[in-house]
Write an enzyme that holds these catalytic residues in place. Structure first.
Site, PDB file in Angstrom:
ATOM      1  N   CYS A 243      44.004   5.988 -30.001  1.00  0.00           N
ATOM      2  CA  CYS A 243      43.807   5.465 -31.360  1.00  0.00           C
ATOM      3  C   CYS A 243      44.881   6.050 -32.270  1.00  0.00           C
ATOM      4  O   CYS A 243      44.614   6.441 -33.393  1.00  0.00           O
ATOM      5  CB  CYS A 243      42.406   5.763 -31.867  1.00  0.00           C
ATOM      6  SG  CYS A 243      42.000   7.501 -31.877  1.00  0.00           S
TER       7      CYS A 243
ATOM      8  N   GLY B 219      30.861   8.087 -26.295  1.00  0.00           N
ATOM      9  CA  GLY B 219      30.234   7.058 -25.479  1.00  0.00           C
ATOM     10  C   GLY B 219      30.421   5.629 -25.956  1.00  0.00           C
ATOM     11  O   GLY B 219      29.802   4.710 -25.411  1.00  0.00           O
TER      12      GLY B 219
ATOM     13  N   ASP C  85      40.721   6.868 -22.097  1.00  0.00           N
ATOM     14  CA  ASP C  85      40.762   6.751 -23.565  1.00  0.00           C
ATOM     15  C   ASP C  85      41.175   8.143 -24.040  1.00  0.00           C
ATOM     16  O   ASP C  85      40.352   9.004 -24.301  1.00  0.00           O
ATOM     17  CB  ASP C  85      39.370   6.358 -24.073  1.00  0.00           C
ATOM     18  CG  ASP C  85      39.373   6.056 -25.557  1.00  0.00           C
ATOM     19  OD1 ASP C  85      40.417   5.635 -26.073  1.00  0.00           O
ATOM     20  OD2 ASP C  85      38.324   6.247 -26.192  1.00  0.00           O
TER      21      ASP C  85
ATOM     22  N   ALA D 209      34.887  10.226 -21.894  1.00  0.00           N
ATOM     23  CA  ALA D 209      33.884   9.248 -22.346  1.00  0.00           C
ATOM     24  C   ALA D 209      33.175   9.585 -23.648  1.00  0.00           C
ATOM     25  O   ALA D 209      32.636   8.682 -24.289  1.00  0.00           O
ATOM     26  CB  ALA D 209      32.848   9.037 -21.242  1.00  0.00           C
TER      27      ALA D 209
ATOM     28  N   LYS E  83      32.994   3.479 -25.680  1.00  0.00           N
ATOM     29  CA  LYS E  83      33.554   2.544 -24.703  1.00  0.00           C
ATOM     30  C   LYS E  83      32.710   2.521 -23.433  1.00  0.00           C
ATOM     31  O   LYS E  83      32.546   1.468 -22.813  1.00  0.00           O
ATOM     32  CB  LYS E  83      35.011   2.908 -24.433  1.00  0.00           C
ATOM     33  CG  LYS E  83      35.834   2.747 -25.717  1.00  0.00           C
ATOM     34  CD  LYS E  83      37.272   3.088 -25.576  1.00  0.00           C
ATOM     35  CE  LYS E  83      38.012   2.912 -26.892  1.00  0.00           C
ATOM     36  NZ  LYS E  83      37.939   4.073 -27.788  1.00  0.00           N
TER      37      LYS E  83
HETATM   38  N1  SAM Z   1      36.042   7.149 -25.085  1.00  0.00           N
HETATM   39  C1  SAM Z   1      35.338   7.792 -26.175  1.00  0.00           C
HETATM   40  C2  SAM Z   1      34.542   6.765 -26.937  1.00  0.00           C
HETATM   41  O1  SAM Z   1      34.934   5.588 -26.931  1.00  0.00           O
HETATM   42  O2  SAM Z   1      33.511   7.111 -27.526  1.00  0.00           O
HETATM   43  C3  SAM Z   1      36.293   8.577 -27.058  1.00  0.00           C
HETATM   44  C4  SAM Z   1      37.151   9.538 -26.293  1.00  0.00           C
HETATM   45  S1  SAM Z   1      38.161  10.558 -27.290  1.00  0.00           S
HETATM   46  C5  SAM Z   1      39.378   9.490 -27.829  1.00  0.00           C
HETATM   47  C6  SAM Z   1      38.986  11.532 -26.099  1.00  0.00           C
HETATM   48  C7  SAM Z   1      38.124  12.456 -25.294  1.00  0.00           C
HETATM   49  O3  SAM Z   1      38.959  13.193 -24.394  1.00  0.00           O
HETATM   50  C8  SAM Z   1      37.380  13.512 -26.115  1.00  0.00           C
HETATM   51  O4  SAM Z   1      36.000  13.413 -25.870  1.00  0.00           O
HETATM   52  C9  SAM Z   1      37.923  14.833 -25.608  1.00  0.00           C
HETATM   53  O5  SAM Z   1      36.956  15.844 -25.545  1.00  0.00           O
HETATM   54  C10 SAM Z   1      38.424  14.481 -24.231  1.00  0.00           C
HETATM   55  N2  SAM Z   1      39.481  15.394 -23.732  1.00  0.00           N
HETATM   56  C11 SAM Z   1      40.110  16.387 -24.379  1.00  0.00           C
HETATM   57  N3  SAM Z   1      40.975  17.005 -23.558  1.00  0.00           N
HETATM   58  C12 SAM Z   1      40.911  16.389 -22.372  1.00  0.00           C
HETATM   59  C13 SAM Z   1      41.542  16.582 -21.121  1.00  0.00           C
HETATM   60  N4  SAM Z   1      42.454  17.537 -20.939  1.00  0.00           N
HETATM   61  N5  SAM Z   1      41.203  15.772 -20.103  1.00  0.00           N
HETATM   62  C14 SAM Z   1      40.283  14.797 -20.277  1.00  0.00           C
HETATM   63  N6  SAM Z   1      39.641  14.572 -21.447  1.00  0.00           N
HETATM   64  C15 SAM Z   1      39.957  15.349 -22.475  1.00  0.00           C
END
Ligand code: SAM
Length: 464
Positions: free
Chosen positions: A240, A122, A187, A119, A124
């Site tokens: 993305c 934040g 995401d 998340a 989404k």
């Molecule tokens: N959904 C967020 C937004 O809209 O603001 C952006 C999310 S970003 C694309 C992906 C997120 O996945 C990051 O915050 C990252 O720290 C987290 N992440 C990294 N490795 C991960 C893992 N193994 N499992 C779950 N989340 C992970």
């Protein structure tokens, strides 16, 4: 920095990325690279702060609508969006237009149980929260500890009242909450090709090997996410990046291993194009996923796939928690203090005392989350120190001036804004007690008056 006047591709972009996108996109490649290198600025308005048309009219910039998101607008000119006081007041969230399609496609409903498994920061999650209108249960999870604080700041800034902020691995969530959620958003962390115009680290990190590594990690996260979805529930996967290994490839592998899930058709949103399974020899059915491209609309591009878990939800699903768990003495202090500040009786359903000093309205029964790493088990409404209750910043950010006994209404150019946001004071014979400070009617936080001075209670970590 461009290679030459007529070459749209910045010189520091990875050659392998440029080569394969050129080959795949053919005639469209130039338009794609030009649009990807451009900066544009998206804003998502917060319907909790007022009707969208009114909010839009109050913005200090000329904006264009985003065809697939009614809450979204965008600016072609650079602007100090993040420093604007309306940003501070949670009137809008700065977000890439193509990222705004996530909540539109997931379509969370008020009253549902929704999990955002990745998340931070934040964007989404706060969009999902706006669509849930404070009802139901929203779990905003972020595995990377240092990213959880900014997630909390954004959730509080936007006035969200039904979210728990969790710092867990997808594995531990899946073990604890199997089949609990109507809707789960993944995401996914990805190679971020869509962020190349603003994220130089994504450019430096990009290689064919990191694309493969990301695809592996995404498949692992999806494995856990699947277990968290109810029968009949939805799982939205997004990235993305344009890399098909991380997009159609992850969904093809998921579907091959999960006969209990099916690909759902996406609504025909303007700007949404079909998937490109032919780029990696994935099954043709993968055309039913969706891609937003930077050269066919505002925003830098996104991939989405909506999956549905087959079957009917079981009958014994938990309800939102309406209980209460705190000593009677603390409850009475809470009722008295907040009763003097608010016009209506303070909220009590879901009230919980955490760590002996923090009062939350939690939407989920404590036995369901105890033992997990939780930053906020819900909406932080008050704190308890030395037998005194004081209202929290997150409470202020979910209030309108007409809901409090006393407010100080500032304008955008008010001289008191600077002392307020830097933790100072001004002279005023306002009546004693807590007052809600607002700008143009939007909440900024608390101040406290002693009859001569109004002192800012703006949180130290947010001060300018
Ligand atoms: N959904 C967020 C937004 O809209 O603001 C952006 C999310 S970003 C694309 C992906 C997120 O996945 C990051 O915050 C990252 O720290 C987290 N992440 C990294 N490795 C991960 C893992 N193994 N499992 C779950 N989340 C992970």
């Amino acid at each position: 920095m461009k290679n030459s006047l007529d070459n749209p591709i910045p010189a520091h972009w990875p050659p392998d990325f440029v080569a394969r996108m050129t080959q795949w996109l053919g005639d469209e490649a130039d338009a794609f690279f030009t649009a990807l290198a451009r900066r544009d600025y998206g804003l998502r308005l917060n319907p909790q702060r007022g009707p969208l048309a009114t909010l839009k009219a109050q913005l200090p910039w000329a904006v264009e609508p985003i065809p697939w998101c009614p809450e979204g607008v965008w600016l072609q000119e650079a602007a100090e969006i993040g420093a604007d006081v309306y940003h501070t007041a949670g009137v809008f969230y700065s977000q890439d237009p193509s990222a705004m399609a996530a909540a539109v496609l997931l379509d969370p409903q008020p009253g549902e149980w929704v999990l955002d498994i990745a998340a931070a920061p934040g964007g989404k999650t706060t969009h999902i929260a706006a669509r849930m209108q404070g009802r139901g249960v929203l779990v905003a999870n972020e595995v990377v500890r240092r990213r959880v604080a900014v997630l909390a700041m954004n959730i509080e800034r936007m006035g969200v009242t039904n979210a728990m902020i969790v710092n867990e691995t997808p594995e531990r969530l899946a073990a604890r909450w199997p089949g609990l959620f109507d809707a789960v958003l993944v995401d996914a962390p990805c190679s971020g090709e869509g962020t190349f115009s603003r994220d130089s680290q994504a450019i430096r990190d990009w290689s064919l090997a990191t694309v493969q590594g990301n695809a592996h990690r995404q498949r692992t996260i999806m494995e856990q996410a699947a277990a968290l979805v109810r029968h009949g529930g939805r799982l939205l996967y997004g990235t993305c990046t344009f890399a098909p290994e991380e997009d159609e490839g992850v969904i093809a592998a998921f579907l091959a291993q999960h006969p209990d899930f099916e690909l759902a058709d996406l609504p025909p949103l303007p700007g949404l194009s079909p998937g490109r399974p032919e780029w990696i020899d994935a099954p043709d059915d993968l055309r039913r996923v969706g891609r937003f491209w930077p050269h066919t609309g505002p925003g830098h591009g996104h991939f989405y796939a909506l999956l549905r878990r087959k079957g009917e939800p079981s009958d014994d699903l938990p309800e939102r928690w309406e209980g209460q768990r705190l000593p009677g003495r603390v409850l009475r202090l809470y009722q008295k203090t907040l009763g003097d500040i608010l016009r209506e009786a303070p909220p009590e359903a879901g009230l919980t005392l955490a760590k002996d000093d923090t009062l939350y309205i939690t939407p989920m029964a404590p036995h369901l989350w105890e033992g997990l790493h939780i930053l906020r088990p819900g909406w932080w409404v008050a704190s308890l120190r030395h037998d005194k209750v004081s209202p929290d910043h997150a409470l202020a950010m979910a209030l309108r001036p007409e809901e409090v006994q006393s407010s100080v209404r500032l304008t955008r150019d008010d001289a008191r804004l600077a002392p307020y946001l830097s933790g100072g004071f001004w002279l005023d014979d306002h009546q004693d007690g807590f007052v809600l400070v607002t700008v143009a009617g939007f909440p900024l936080g608390w101040a406290k008056s002693d009859g001569d001075k109004v002192r800012s209670r703006y949180p130290v970590h947010l001060r300018r």
